[in-house]
Every structure is written in structure tokens, then in C-alpha cells.
Design an enzyme around this catalytic site. Structure first.
Site, PDB file in Angstrom:
ATOM      1  N   LYS A  65       0.829  -1.203   0.000  1.00 56.47           N
ATOM      2  CA  LYS A  65       0.000   0.000   0.000  1.00 56.47           C
ATOM      3  C   LYS A  65       0.868   1.260   0.000  1.00 56.47           C
ATOM      4  O   LYS A  65       1.942   1.287   0.608  1.00 56.47           O
ATOM      5  CB  LYS A  65      -0.905  -0.033   1.240  1.00 56.47           C
ATOM      6  CG  LYS A  65      -1.968   1.040   1.304  1.00 56.47           C
ATOM      7  CD  LYS A  65      -2.858   0.809   2.511  1.00 56.47           C
ATOM      8  CE  LYS A  65      -3.931   1.875   2.638  1.00 56.47           C
ATOM      9  NZ  LYS A  65      -4.819   1.592   3.796  1.00 56.47           N
TER      10      LYS A  65
ATOM     11  N   SER B  43      -9.328   2.027   2.624  1.00 59.25           N
ATOM     12  CA  SER B  43      -8.422   2.795   1.787  1.00 59.25           C
ATOM     13  C   SER B  43      -7.385   1.929   1.057  1.00 59.25           C
ATOM     14  O   SER B  43      -6.638   2.420   0.217  1.00 59.25           O
ATOM     15  CB  SER B  43      -7.695   3.842   2.629  1.00 59.25           C
ATOM     16  OG  SER B  43      -6.958   3.229   3.681  1.00 59.25           O
ATOM     17  N   SER B  44      -7.343   0.619   1.369  1.00 58.44           N
ATOM     18  CA  SER B  44      -6.398  -0.280   0.679  1.00 58.44           C
ATOM     19  C   SER B  44      -7.008  -0.794  -0.630  1.00 58.44           C
ATOM     20  O   SER B  44      -6.837  -1.957  -1.001  1.00 58.44           O
ATOM     21  CB  SER B  44      -6.030  -1.467   1.579  1.00 58.44           C
ATOM     22  OG  SER B  44      -5.594  -1.057   2.841  1.00 58.44           O
TER      23      SER B  44
ATOM     24  N   ILE C  56      -7.600   0.930   9.895  1.00 62.18           N
ATOM     25  CA  ILE C  56      -7.890   1.697  11.109  1.00 62.18           C
ATOM     26  C   ILE C  56      -9.394   1.864  11.307  1.00 62.18           C
ATOM     27  O   ILE C  56      -9.844   2.438  12.288  1.00 62.18           O
ATOM     28  CB  ILE C  56      -7.174   3.061  11.072  1.00 62.18           C
ATOM     29  CG1 ILE C  56      -7.021   3.643  12.492  1.00 62.18           C
ATOM     30  CG2 ILE C  56      -7.907   4.045  10.166  1.00 62.18           C
ATOM     31  CD1 ILE C  56      -6.077   4.807  12.592  1.00 62.18           C
ATOM     32  N   GLY C  57     -10.182   1.357  10.345  1.00 66.92           N
ATOM     33  CA  GLY C  57     -11.636   1.381  10.472  1.00 66.92           C
ATOM     34  C   GLY C  57     -12.276   0.328   9.584  1.00 66.92           C
ATOM     35  O   GLY C  57     -13.492   0.212   9.504  1.00 66.92           O
ATOM     36  N   GLY C  58     -11.400  -0.433   8.892  1.00 66.69           N
ATOM     37  CA  GLY C  58     -11.871  -1.462   7.970  1.00 66.69           C
ATOM     38  C   GLY C  58     -11.119  -1.468   6.658  1.00 66.69           C
ATOM     39  O   GLY C  58     -11.537  -2.110   5.692  1.00 66.69           O
ATOM     40  N   SER C  59      -9.988  -0.776   6.584  1.00 66.36           N
ATOM     41  CA  SER C  59      -9.315  -0.529   5.305  1.00 66.36           C
ATOM     42  C   SER C  59      -8.638  -1.739   4.673  1.00 66.36           C
ATOM     43  O   SER C  59      -8.218  -1.671   3.523  1.00 66.36           O
ATOM     44  CB  SER C  59      -8.288   0.597   5.468  1.00 66.36           C
ATOM     45  OG  SER C  59      -8.944   1.816   5.684  1.00 66.36           O
TER      46      SER C  59
END
Length: 608
Positions: free
Chosen positions: A171, A246-247, A267-270
Site C-alpha cells: 500500500k 483505503s487499501s 484503522i476502520g476497515g481498510s
């Protein structure tokens, strides 16, 4: 100071008339005769406004040039890789490359280690496929030309690591020496990373060949995958859909076949959301089970809800092999803050029956029918396989989302987040979020008060964005997170659970919708707040029956968010459907073992 301009000690602001009076007073002090006419002051003000407009234009122009240079550098890297692949293509047939691309990671690693496949052949096979996938989906931020040097390096070594010769994608913000870590933001286009991150060092030591950096959402705080520099990444199964974020660059590249193993962050589901949207397996470990050293972030110092790095791949065994390779003495020496806990193969390989908690909704953001169906079918398959299934109700998710998760990231009312957008360059997909953050605090509070009776979720969201106004409140907030973790673990232990089966957000959203529904990530953010290892496994696909049932979806509140979610997931027939598997902190091997069981049962069902 916003639109203010300081010229030789004179502070001017055309939006503030009082600045003209201040200017006249300053001029009287400076001029020998102590006199200044209103016309002279007005002329100076007009001149300052023109100068300010020029500097604003020049700043935007410089930003645009930076963005164009970044895109040119990316395109040059693509051309270099295309040339290398063209030379390689003359030496190997399409049948051979197709056979290599079809191999699972564990088998591919075995053949490389035994010498029946060469690292060079495998690398250029995946580079060629990655070129094809990124042309269709725009998933790559940059190729890593140094991969050819790493190829030569591993071939000179006597020892072959667990990932010998495996091409790997990483990433954008996971540092690789000589390359940018942009986080999709303009201000990070200046300085290349001076040293490999610890994870990249360990991967290289294990014989892996990092060959590509993948695209991300702007600021990383979105589960779409688009930024103003490198553009929108698309889902390889449906180009109208997002790959998640975001990944998301990792998700699109691996799902499209252009990488066999990738490293993302969460950090929240990325990690889990791109895995759900793209039909992959992904693991978010306990934070710091893998080293975070050298992975940059747009805002440093947020510790209450910690980030984690983890692997993404096409099957669970690939995740386990990656974790086994990374959890080695090399990493423990490079980063002493990482607990020296090697991979526990005995736990991963166990076949003992499990006591599994499960739920199909968290009571805050109900997911589409296909995602709940996936939990029900997986529950039934696990029960039939001899495991014990126990209903579970996660406590107070509304409170966790607004009071614990959102207030962690917007403790300052969103000021640090807004400061990230240099030159007001905001990706179109992120604008709905950013526009909410820009609302003055007083107006947020008033809107929350007005909306509370009608749309309580939206009201509490706006209230959370107001942040915390004292150190004492920050300390209290951190204590609340610790207290909630204790409460959740106590409930888990009362039921004597080994692991948890639960839903994950999906199927893939239409591009642009994630920015309108930040709080729809309640299913994944919970395990960031708790800091539990959590993974995603694809188990099904969206059916025509799911699509019909979606037409009846109303959610819990029948508010604009429920209606927007319904629109976001429409038209998803054939797209992947996944479930989420969870274990207690530091039990990644047990989480993976559970994921493997779910994967095996879902594949058996598909084969029938």
C-alpha cells in the site's frame, strides 16, 4: 491566517473592512508627515488584493505542477516495466504465464524454493499481469523499479526465505526507500522515503520482491479508493463499483490477478472492506503484532483507536504463510516494540471444535440482505460441521461509533483533518465528508439539536464532529474506550467463546457513495476500537433473489443514510459476498484457523 496578507509589516485582509482603518493608522506612523489620504489607502488595498489573488493563483499552479509531475513519474515507471516485460515475453509462452498465475501462493512458494520455477519468470509474469490490471482499474500508484535489484539480490543469497521469489505489492503509505508515501495528498509529494519500513525490510529478508505501490483514498480516511493526484481505482469485477478502501489499490490488483500477496493497513476497515468488495481474504491483526515502523499516516499520534498492518490475498493459507514469514526474529530485532510472539502453527493447524459467537446485525447500521444471508448460511454450515454456535449481541454500537470511534479522530473538531487538504484540493468522492467537517462548531451543535428528533444517527454524527474541548475530556474518552473493551471481553468470556462470526459491509458500493456513508463501517470499526484481530472471507455472491429482497430494505431508521445505502449497493448481482471472523487480542492464529474453516466449508458448498 486565511486570506490575510502581510507586506512589510502591514496586515491586510480585503474581507475585513477594519483592516483598511488599521492600514491607515500604520501608514500615518510610517510616513514622515503623518498624513495619508483615503485614496492612497484604497489604492494600496486594491494592490494588496491583486497581489493576494496572484499568490493564490501561483500556489494552485505549483500544486498542479506537483500533481502532474507525480503522474509523469508514474507513467515513466510503467513504460520502464513495459519494456522489461517485452524482453521477458520473448523467452516464455502465454501458457507458462497462465499456469504461474493460477498457482496458489503456498504452491508457488514451494516451487520457487525447490527451483522448478525461477524468481525472474514469476516476477515478470506478475508485472505483466499488473500492467494489464492497472490499465483496466487504475490500481497502481507506482511500480518499484528496484524490484529488479532485489531479484538479483535474492538469487545471490544461499538461504531462501519463506517468501523466496514471491512478487508482493504494498500500500502507498508503507515506506519503501526512494519512493513517496503520499496518502493521496499533495503535500506528501515532496520527499521520498529515506529508508524501508520494517515490514518491507522483513519481506525482503524473507526473499519477497516488492514490485508495486498501490493507490489509496485521499487522506486514507475513506473506504473508496480515489484521490486528486492519481484518480479513481475501479473494482475489477464491475467498473461502476468501488474496490473499497483505503487499501483499494491492493484489493483491485490482487482480485484482478496482478499480485498474489499484498500488505494493507486498517484503522476502520481498510483491509477488510476492500477484501469484502473484491472477494479476497484479508486479516487485520492486533495492532503492533506486526511492526508499524516506517508506515506513515496523514495525522500522527492518534493512539486510542490504533492502526494495524496486515496481509491481503486470494486464500487464507496465503495470509497464514505471510504472517509466519513476518513473525520472525528479524522483525523482533528491528522493532523491539513488537511482542516477540512467533507464529503458532499448532493453533492454526488444529481441528478441535470451536465455540463460536455470532450475530447478523450490530443494531446500528443494518446491512443489505445478502450480507446477513452470508452469516446465516455460514452459521448453519459451521454447526453442521460440529462446531457450537452461540447467539451474541454486541453492546451499544451507536455509542461506540459516535462517542468512541468518531471522537477519537475528530477530537479537535476536524481542524487537523481539514489542514491536510493543501490548496483546497479535495477529491470529489471525499467532498461530502469534508463539507460536514467544515461546518462551524456552533452550527454543528445547532443542527444536531434540530435533527435529533427526526434523524438521531445524523444528529449524533454531527455532535461527535464537534470534538472534545479539554484535556480532561480527552482523558475521560480514553478511559471510556478501555472500559468498553473490558465490558466486551467480559461478555465474550461469560459465553465461553473461542471466536466470533459476524457481518462485514458489502457488497461493493457504486463509486462515490462511500464518502456519503462514513458511519456504514460500524461492522468493521468495532474491532479497531476493541483492537481485536479480525479477518474477512468471501463465501458467496449476490443473487437475483438478493437484489429483489434489497428493494424491500428499509434499515432501522428509514432516514437518508438507509436510503443512500440501498442506492449504493444496487446492481451488484454476481459480486462477492463475505463474512467477518474475529478472535481475542494476540490470537491471530486462531482467527486464521477459523477463517480457514469458513473458507473450506464455503468451497465445499460451492463444489456441490
Amino acid at each position: 491566517m486565511g486570506q490575510e496578507l502581510e507586506l512589510d509589516g502591514l496586515l491586510l485582509c480585503p474581507q475585513r473592512p477594519e483592516s483598511c482603518i488599521t492600514m491607515q493608522q500604520q501608514l500615518r506612523q510610517l510616513l514622515p508627515d503623518g498624513e495619508v489620504s483615503p485614496s492612497a489607502a484604497l489604492a494600496l488595498l486594491c494592490g494588496s488584493a491583486a497581489a493576494m489573488a496572484f499568490w493564490k493563483w501561483l500556489g494552485k499552479r505549483q500544486i498542479q505542477e506537483k500533481m502532474e509531475e507525480a503522474r509523469r513519474t508514474r507513467d515513466q515507471g510503467v513504460k520502464k516495466m513495459e519494456k522489461a516485460v517485452q524482453q521477458f515475453r520473448e523467452q516464455i509462452s502465454h501458457a507458462q504465464t497462465a499456469a504461474i498465475l493460477s498457482l496458489p501462493l503456498v504452491e508457488l512458494a514451494g516451487r520457487l524454493r525447490e527451483g522448478s520455477l525461477s524468481p525472474e519468470t514469476v516476477l515478470y509474469t506478475y508485472v505483466e499481469k499488473a500492467l494489464e490490471v492497472t490499465q483496466q482499474t487504475n490500481c497502481l500508484r507506482h511500480f518499484i523499479p528496484e524490484c529488479e535489484e532485489q531479484l538479483q539480490e535474492i538469487q545471490r543469497r544461499k538461504e531462501k526465505g519463506l517468501l523466496y521469489g514471491i512478487p508482493i505489492s504494498i500500500k502507498d503509505h508503507i515506506g519503501h526507500k526512494g519512493h513517496l508515501s503520499t496518502c493521496g495528498l499533495v503535500q506528501f509529494l515532496n520527499t521520498p522515503v529515506q529508508e524501508d519500513s520494517v515490514l518491507v525490510k522483513v519481506l525482503k529478508r524473507q526473499g519477497a520482491i516488492p514490485f508495486a505501490l498501490t493507490n489509496v483514498s485521499q487522506s486514507l480516511f475513506s473506504y473508496d479508493c480515489s484521490n486528486a493526484i492519481f484518480g479513481q481505482t475501479l473494482n475489477p469485477f464491475n467498473h461502476k463499483k468501488s474496490p473499497g478502501g483505503s487499501s483499494g489499490g491492493e484489493g483491485a490488483l490482487i482480485a484482478g490477478g496482478g499480485s498474489i500477496l499484498g500488505i494493507g493497513s486498517d484503522i476502520g476497515g481498510s483491509i477488510r472492506l476492500p477484501s469484502s468488495f473484491c472477494g479476497l481474504c484479508g486479516l487485520k491483526p492486533t495492532s503492533e503484532r506486526l511492526s508499524l515502523s516506517g508506515a506513515s499516516g496523514p495525522i500522527d499520534g492518534i493512539l486510542s483507536v490504533p492502526c494495524a498492518l496486515g496481509p491481503m490475498a486470494r486464500d487464507v493459507d496465503s495470509l497464514a504463510l505471510c504472517m509466519k514469514a513476518l513473525l520472525c526474529e528479524e522483525m523482533f530485532q528491528l522493532d523491539p516494540t513488537v511482542p516477540p510472539i512467533p507464529f503458532n502453527e499448532e493453533v492454526y493447524s488444529s481441528s478441535a471444535p470451536l465455540r463460536i459467537g455470532y450475530y447478523d446485525t450490530d443494531g446500528y447500521f443494518p446491512l443489505p440482505p445478502c450480507m446477513r444471508r452470508a452469516v446465516h448460511e455460514t452459521r448453519d454450515a459451521l454447526r453442521a460441521a460440529g462446531h457450537e454456535l452461540v447467539p451474541f449481541a454486541p453492546p451499544r454500537i451507536h455509542y461506540v461509533m459516535t462517542e468512541l470511534f468518531l471522537k477519537t479522530f475528530f477530537a479537535d473538531g476536524g481542524r487537523a483533518f481539514l489542514d491536510l487538504f493543501a490548496g483546497n484540493i479535495v477529491d470529489s468522492g471525499l467532498k461530502p465528508q469534508v463539507n460536514c467537517y467544515k461546518i462551524p462548531t456552533l452550527w454543528k451543535k445547532l443542527l444536531a439539536l434540530i435533527l435529533k428528533p427526526l434523524f438521531p444517527r445524523l444528529a449524533d454524527y454531527l455532535s461527535a464532529l464537534c470534538g472534545m474541548r479539554s484535556v480532561n475530556k480527552m482523558w475521560k474518552h480514553q478511559h471510556q474506550i478501555m472500559a468498553y473493551r473490558t465490558e466486551f471481553i467480559n461478555k465474550w468470556r461469560e459465553l465461553r467463546l473461542h471466536v466470533m462470526l459476524c457481518p462485514v459491509l458489502g457488497p461493493a458500493f457504486t463509486t462515490g457513495y462511500p464518502g456519503k456513508l462514513l458511519t456504514a463501517i460500524s461492522s468493521t470499526m468495532l474491532y479497531n476500537v476493541l483492537n481485536f484481530p479480525a479477518g474477512v472471507v468471501p463465501v458467496s455472491t449476490v443473487t437475483e433473489a438478493d437484489e429483489e429482497e434489497l428493494k424491500l430494505y428499509q434499515g432501522y431508521c428509514d432516514d437518508p443514510w438507509d436510503r443512500t445505502l440501498k442506492q449504493a449497493v444496487e446492481g451488484a448481482v454476481g459480486l462477492p459476498v463475505a463474512v467477518q471472523c474475529v478472535a481475542l487480542p494476540w490470537q491471530e492464529e486462531l482467527c486464521l484457523r477459523f477463517m480457514k474453516e469458513v473458507e473450506t466449508l464455503s468451497r465445499e458448498k460451492t463444489a456441490i
